[in-house]
Design an enzyme around this catalytic site. Structure first.
Site: not given
Ligand code: UD1
Length: 423
Positions: A24-25, A96, A120, A125, A127, A310, A402
């Protein structure tokens, strides 16, 4: 409001072979990077998780034409008609990873009109690394309430020294830098396997990016990037989740696609617990035979190649049933311990506390009604539910969806007593 839940009953040892999907990432950022091309791209080994569907909608809102072939795990993404650099707040807020379109939009259009991203709840978090890097390259930005507009008549190549090897900031800087003149260096860059997969995809487009030891990325600007075909690398995080599901149930699992070299610290920790791990000699494939008497272990989460944040939550679920005291220090995201409260509902109440989290193994967990608060917390609770005595019902299923394409059917195929309930 979703009424979905996952119903899990005590299951025997999970047994069998599972093929992994793409990461996914990696797929999310590679989809964003296609904004840099004009033409027909093809991605294979695509995990069709909810975040991927969000990214599809996001790219379509910019003008991309996308065809999905779920059976072949393939996406055809035609970026010829991307003419807009504006993304609505409703789309941006879904995840995100939406922030990852900012670099490519600035590179292709010299402007990006977006909103602050969602995603999430893993602490604040921020930026700031992304925005500081863009300003250093000559962009100006305006942040007003939730809207974020950036402009750059011309971006310039500079050196970036990251105070922390942020995955997203490294990726965004690379994508913003590939199409300009001059040489860019990112020092203390993230070198996660998913970042390296993005580099491979960008180099296929015609970019000139190299990684220099110990952790710098050098980008020599080019004037044009062409569309690509790219096979997304296998998901080390799905692999880790499945290995832990087999481990906690005392089972045996074979993952022929598992990327051994991207998982070495994690695999070493499974061995330290007493599980028997056999790896394919060519660096692909992991087989786990669980020990009947898992031992406590301690670890800190770290940027790659350290223990991945993760997999912290699913590993914590497994440690609830290990003999002795484990200590987990979550150093990457300060708020990534919300699953502790839910695991406590399942009987780990006297076992886990604080940060670092101390876990004293218990003999049994018990089924309960629990809530997933993020993707990996969901994975942890599902894993715990497989061995808990009695029934577990987990809500917050959208978080799990997700990040995982078909985790529930895969666990069921291994013998897990687990199903999605939609009332
Ligand atoms: C990515 C992954 C996520 C993984 C994380 C760390 C994707 C889509 N998500 O998230 O699954 O858990 O890497 O491996 O690839 N930070 C700042 N300022 C910034 C950016 C980050 O302070 O501008 C901090 C974060 O709050 C966090 C740390 O840096 O504490 C690491 O975050 P980062 O590596 O950027 O994670 P993401 O790219 O969001």
């Amino acid at each position: 409001m979703s009424t979905e839940s996952i119903a899990i009953k005590t299951s025997g040892p999970l047994q069998g072979t599972v093929h992994l999907v793409g990461a996914k990432n990696a797929v999310l950022v590679i989809m964003a990077s296609l904004i840099l091309t004009k033409g027909k791209n093809k991605l294979t080994n695509v995990p069709f998780s909810e975040d991927v569907f969000h990214m599809i909608r996001l790219l379509e809102s910019l003008g991309a034409v996308i065809e999905q072939d779920k059976e072949q795990r393939t996406l055809f993404i035609d970026t010829t008609k991307i003419l807009s650099a504006q993304i609505g707040a409703d789309i941006m807020k879904k995840m995100r990873a939406s922030i990852l379109v900012m670099g490519p939009l600035l590179a292709r259009f010299g402007t990006a009109d977006i909103a602050m991203p969602g995603g999430c709840v893993l602490g604040t978090r921020p930026i700031n690394f992304h925005l500081n890097a863009f300003s250093k390259m000559g962009a100006t930005y305006n942040q007003h309430d939730d809207s974020l507009t950036a402009e750059a008549k011309e971006l310039r190549a500079v050196d970036h020294v990251l105070e922390y090897p942020s995955v997203g900031a490294t990726e965004n800087i690379m994508m913003a830098s590939v199409l300009m003149q001059g040489k860019t260096r990112i020092v203390n860059a993230a070198i996660e396997p998913e970042v390296l997969d993005l580099i491979q995809a960008l180099n296929k487009m015609g970019a000139q990016i190299t990684v220099e030891p110990p952790a710098s990325i050098v980008i020599k600007g080019v004037s044009l990037l062409k569309p690509i075909e790219h096979h997304i690398l296998h998901d080390r995080l799905e692999a880790g989740t499945l290995l832990l599901a087999a481990a906690i149930t005392g089972g045996e699992i074979n993952l022929p696609d598992a990327p051994v070299h991207s998982m070495e610290v994690f695999l070493a920790k499974l061995e330290e617990m007493g599980h028997e791990i056999t790896c394919g000699e060519d660096g692909q494939g992991v087989h786990l035979k669980a020990t009947k008497n898992p031992q406590a272990i301690s670890f800190k989460t770290m940027p790659y190649p350290g223990f991945p944040t993760d997999l912290q939550a699913p590993m914590m679920a497994a440690l609830c049933l290990a003999s002795g005291k484990s200590v987990i220090h979550e150093t990457v995201f300060e708020n990534r311990l919300l699953h502790v409260r839910e695991l406590q509902k399942m009987g780990a109440q006297r076992a886990i506390d604080g940060q670092p989290a101390t876990i004293v193994g218990v003999d049994e967990l018990y089924g309960a009604s629990v809530i997933a608060t993020d993707i990996r917390a969901g994975a942890a609770l599902v894993i715990a539910g497989l061995v808990a005595q009695g029934d577990t019902s987990m809500t917050g299923v959208h978080h799990l969806k997700r990040g995982y394409d078909d985790l529930i059917p895969k666990l069921a195929s291994l013998g897990g007593n687990i199903k999605l309930v939609d009332e």
